[in-house]
Write an enzyme that holds these catalytic residues in place. Sequence first.
Site, PDB file in Angstrom:
ATOM      1  N   CYS A 161       0.717  -1.327  -0.098  1.00  0.00           N
ATOM      2  CA  CYS A 161      -0.200  -0.141  -0.098  1.00  0.00           C
ATOM      3  C   CYS A 161       0.999   1.294   0.117  1.00  0.00           C
ATOM      4  O   CYS A 161       1.611   1.763   0.847  1.00  0.00           O
ATOM      5  CB  CYS A 161      -0.556  -0.422   0.980  1.00  0.00           C
TER       6      CYS A 161
ATOM      7  N   CYS B  85      -5.634   6.278  -4.146  1.00  0.00           N
ATOM      8  CA  CYS B  85      -4.666   4.393  -3.518  1.00  0.00           C
ATOM      9  C   CYS B  85      -2.875   5.101  -4.263  1.00  0.00           C
ATOM     10  O   CYS B  85      -3.147   5.434  -5.139  1.00  0.00           O
ATOM     11  CB  CYS B  85      -4.980   3.256  -5.366  1.00  0.00           C
TER      12      CYS B  85
END
Length: 291
Positions: free
Chosen positions: A87, A230
């Site tokens: 991530c 993201c």
Amino acid sequence: MATISFTKGQGTGNDFVIFSDPDGEVELSPEQIAAICDRHFGVGADGMLRAVRSRSIDAGAAALAEDPDAEWFMDYRNADGSIAEMCGNGIRVFSKYLIETGLADLEPGDTLPIGTRSGVRDVQRSTNGFSADMGRWRLDGGEPLVRAKELPVARPGLGINVGNPHVVVALASDEELDAADLSYIPVVDPEPADGVNVEFMVAADPLVSDGVGHIRMRVHERGSGETLSCGTGAVATALAARYWAGAGAPNQWRVDVPGGRVGVRMFAAEDGEHVSLSGPAELVFEGVLEV
């Protein structure tokens, strides 16, 4: 019933519940994680970050073999409790948490190695927060067809892997990008076996200004739904934009997401081309959970 002291953090609106478990003693089920991340009945988050020493988690063995200084491992789970490899926004927030809680130091110019399921990622301070070397990337290519609600026809995508899988779709206008209803899972054909993050992007006009590319994107993350940002998706989208732009395209990009702006830079390394992600990270509040 156990209690967990946690911190809520965010990077360009991508938000996380973070807690420290140095010795790997806390094992939460996917159902417990999903309940904590629920925005109506829990704390609310796009995912959960557990700070665990690499020596205390099975997945950390590979990180320590790659870099013995990778003391901390980012155990990341999506909002539905499923495991994710990496991530990009989360690793900046994770680094901020380690530093603010005294678990790690990071002086200007120094590097903080963090273990992840996609390898060790090196983090440095930057002018707008933190910059993470996301490592080598891979062009999966192909032209999978992507269907999204409120987009009238299927669009071809480009597969790019930056430690986790992505399919990037180029749209013609801001109006198309705004119209897409990403509360529904986009349909990708052929369907990837392990799921995929799907990004929809629009190029700025002009695409390149002062040697920097500029694009806008929205994303549906597997296991979390649409998020305000993201990090790995921004990286994949910038790589796709450069690929489509062809020869002479820049290696620096600004990516606008609903939650703000991040920077992406491609650069040469000994083992091939790497790509870095930079952007802000903020710790929002602290609390205690009973689980």
